[in-house]
Design a protein around this motif. Structure first.
Motif: not given
Length: 79
Positions: A14-21
Motif C-alpha cells: 500500500i505504500a508503493g508496491g501496488y504501483d510498482e507492480k
C-alpha cells in the motif's frame, strides 16, 4: 506554492508496491507513493522501514530524499 514534504512509514504494497507492480497500460493509482507522485504537490522526503534494504530500495524507486530505519530519522527536523 512549495510542495509539501511527506514521509511514508512502511514500504509494503500500500505504500508503493501496488504501483510498482501494475501493468504498463493501467491508469489507476494504487498506493500512497503513487498518489503523491501523480498529484505533484508533494515531495517524498523520507521513507521508513525496519528493514534497511527495503527502505533503501523503496527510496531509489520512488526517488525519495532519504531512507530511515530509526523513527528519529522521520521526525528529526525533516518534516
Amino acid at each position: 506554492m512549495n510542495p509539501l514534504s511527506v514521509a511514508i512509514i512502511g514500504t509494503g504494497h500500500i505504500a508503493g508496491g501496488y504501483d510498482e507492480k501494475k501493468l504498463s497500460d493501467e491508469t489507476g493509482i494504487y498506493s500512497h507513493a503513487g498518489a503523491y507522485a501523480a498529484h505533484g504537490g508533494f515531495e517524498l522526503q523520507t521513507v521508513f522501514d525496519v528493514d534497511w534494504e527495503r527502505a533503501e530500495s523503496f527510496r531509489r524507486i520512488w526517488k525519495a530524499g532519504r531512507a530511515a530505519t530509526d523513527p528519529t530519522g522521520i521526525y528529526g527536523g525533516f518534516h
